[in-house]
Design a protein around this motif. Structure first.
Motif: not given
Length: 254
Positions: A82-106
């Motif tokens: 298309f010759g150019k870029v006017d707009v970038l939408v950084n939309n990609a994302g993940i929630t990651g894991i099932t809910p857990k406490k910080p100390e249980d994160y790997a």
């Protein structure tokens, strides 16, 4: 003419949900779009559907937004098409894991969420800015989350990544203002997308969530897409470094 007539946009995470809705609305408003996702078949199907309806307006392909070389390739493919870029939408994302406490994160779990949700936004900005400078400006929209404004129990890694996106946005806005490149963040609350289907598919959980939203219902992908169109358009020419919360006043319900 549409509100985005003549503009070219890159939208990540566009195989479904918010990203697909943004892509469709962008095209309806006159833009051409490059849409990417890890779901290769699905994102190509979104592009094919848009092209069948509106002409040669969309290019879709697989991209891992956490990989630097794939960002370079995405920018190159966009310029070639298309010759150019006017707009970038950084939309990609993940929630990651099932809910857990910080100390249980790997550590590996935390780092993956940060890479996809935060580092990817940095990489997108890094590689799109030279092209925006070349054409005299542009608009970058980072999709954060309500979790980037207030804490989200059980998802501290997700909250950290979205908070990082919020402040990356503000720092980039200050740095790039002189180049007429606007950088803003959008902070959706509960939006009915496949990402939160574990909640929306359970009637009792959904009812409990909606009880905390003053408007009384969850948002739809188009509720976010319309806001993103505004930020991408010249109507928002003096909106820079802002954070737009789209949550039905949930964050104000104390």
């Amino acid at each position: 003419m549409g509100r985005l007539a003549g503009k070219v946009a890159i939208i990540t995470g566009a195989a479904r949900g918010q990203g697909a809705s943004e892509a469709e609305l962008f095209v309806k408003e006159g833009a051409k779009v490059v849409i990417t996702d890890m779901l290769e078949d699905e994102v190509k199907q979104v592009a094919d559907t848009l092209n069948a309806q509106f002409g040669d307006v969309a290019l879709g392909f697989k991209q891992n937004v956490a990989e630097e070389t794939e960002w370079q390739e995405t920018i190159s493919k966009t310029i070639a098409k298309f010759g150019k870029v006017d707009v970038l939408v950084n939309n990609a994302g993940i929630t990651g894991i099932t809910p857990k406490k910080p100390e249980d994160y790997a550590l590996s779990e935390y780092e993956k969420v940060m890479a996809v949700n935060a580092t990817s936004n940095f990489l997108g900005i890094k590689y799109v800015v030279p092209e925006m400078k070349r054409i005299g400006g542009g608009s970058i929209i980072n999709i954060s989350s309500l979790a980037g404004i207030v804490g989200m129990g059980g998802f501290s890694g997700y909250s950290a990544s979205k908070g990082a996106t919020r402040l990356l946005t503000k720092g980039a806005a200050v740095s790039l203002g002189a180049d007429h490149i606007r950088v803003n963040s959008v902070h959706p609350g509960f939006i009915e997308t496949p990402m939160i289907s574990d909640y929306t598919d359970n009637a009792d959980i959904k009812k409990g969530i909606e009880a905390k939203i003053p408007l009384g219902y969850m948002g739809k992908p188009e509720d976010v897409a319309y806001a993103v169109v505004f930020l991408a358009s010249d109507e928002a020419r003096f909106v820079d470094g802002a954070e737009l919360i789209i949550d039905g006043a949930q964050s104000q319900n104390v």
